[in-house]
Enzyme design. Structure first.
Site, short mmCIF file in Angstrom:
data_model
loop_
_atom_site.label_atom_id
_atom_site.label_comp_id
_atom_site.label_asym_id
_atom_site.label_seq_id
_atom_site.Cartn_x
_atom_site.Cartn_y
_atom_site.Cartn_z
N LYS A 102 -1.54 -2.07 -4.59
CA LYS A 102 -2.56 -1.05 -4.85
C LYS A 102 -2.08 -0.06 -5.89
O LYS A 102 -0.90 0.25 -5.96
CB LYS A 102 -2.88 -0.29 -3.56
N ASP B 166 0.86 -1.19 0.00
CA ASP B 166 0.00 0.00 0.00
C ASP B 166 0.89 1.25 0.00
O ASP B 166 1.21 1.79 -1.06
CB ASP B 166 -0.93 -0.09 1.22
P1 IMP Z 1 2.02 -0.51 3.66
O1 IMP Z 1 2.96 -0.66 4.81
O2 IMP Z 1 1.31 0.82 3.67
O3 IMP Z 1 2.57 -0.89 2.32
O4 IMP Z 1 0.80 -1.45 3.93
C1 IMP Z 1 0.95 -2.75 4.09
C2 IMP Z 1 0.11 -3.26 5.24
O5 IMP Z 1 -1.05 -2.47 5.51
C3 IMP Z 1 -0.36 -4.59 4.81
O6 IMP Z 1 0.52 -5.58 5.29
C4 IMP Z 1 -1.73 -4.68 5.44
O7 IMP Z 1 -1.60 -5.25 6.72
C5 IMP Z 1 -2.20 -3.27 5.60
N1 IMP Z 1 -3.14 -2.89 4.52
C6 IMP Z 1 -2.93 -1.96 3.56
N2 IMP Z 1 -3.98 -1.88 2.72
C7 IMP Z 1 -4.88 -2.79 3.16
C8 IMP Z 1 -6.19 -3.18 2.69
O8 IMP Z 1 -6.76 -2.71 1.70
N3 IMP Z 1 -6.81 -4.15 3.42
C9 IMP Z 1 -6.25 -4.73 4.51
N4 IMP Z 1 -5.03 -4.40 4.97
C10 IMP Z 1 -4.35 -3.43 4.30
#
Ligand code: IMP
Ligand code: MG
Length: 183
Positions: free
Chosen positions: A131, A103
């Site tokens: 995403k 994300d």
């Molecule tokens: P990042 O650190 O922002 O890349 O996000 C990664 C983490 O955020 C993932 O391992 C998920 O646990 C959580 N996450 C991000 N987007 C979603 C979503 O749409 N649904 C559920 N969990 C999400």
């Protein structure tokens, strides 16, 4: 709200990812050659990991890393922190990091240096979902299951407030469900 990726499509893509991973990983043939450790980021990558590794007939170890978004469980990631780790000795291992979704990229940016610090010779990253947002596209990852719209999704390990992980498909949430969970 609606099914974004049905379980059959997930299963097919997981098999393809496994084939890509097998092609890139030479298993150790002699003692002393680098080994492979698979590290699922808990809890979200749990189901993905279970399905994926059973398609990879290569000698491997499993290391565990539990990461959470900061409390106040909201729909946007506030940042990540490592809650616990059980990596084993990964010195001179090739590490394959598995996460459910890319994300903001914060989780991978936090963990990748930690694994190198712990002695991994290489760290490859595999995410089931990525995403469609600039922060996610900027990150270098080695394997991506599906590109998805910038929407909040649950199921197949992904949660909202730790619910819905057991749904077999990857689905979007109705706004009412989001409100109810906020309760
Ligand atoms: P990042 O650190 O922002 O890349 O996000 C990664 C983490 O955020 C993932 O391992 C998920 O646990 C959580 N996450 C991000 N987007 C979603 C979503 O749409 N649904 C559920 N969990 C999400
Ligand atoms: Mg996660």
């Amino acid at each position: 709200d609606r099914i974004l990726i049905p379980q059959e499509k997930i299963a097919t893509r997981v098999r393809e990812l496994a084939r890509e991973i097998i092609a890139d990983h030479t298993p150790p043939k002699m003692a002393g050659e680098p080994e492979i450790t698979i590290v699922p980021v808990l809890t979200g990558a749990m189901i993905f990991c279970c399905d994926l590794i059973r398609q990879i007939p290569i000698q491997m170890r499993i290391g565990l890393l539990a990461v959470s978004s900061y409390p106040g469980a909201s729909i946007s990631t506030q940042g990540s922190q490592v809650l616990s780790q059980q990596l084993g000795d990964i010195r001179d291992h090739h590490v394959l990091l598995l996460d459910d979704i890319l994300d903001s990229g914060g989780t991978l940016r936090l963990i990748t240096p930690m694994l190198k610090q712990a002695g991994a010779i290489s760290v490859r990253c595999c995410v089931l979902l990525r995403k469609d947002r600039p922060q996610a596209k900027q990150m270098t990852v080695d394997y991506v299951g599906f590109e998805i719209p910038d929407e909040f999704v649950v199921g197949y390990g992904l949660d909202y407030n730790n619910y819905y992980r057991n749904l077999p498909d990857i689905v979007t949430l109705k706004p009412e469900a989001v409100e109810r969970m906020r309760g």
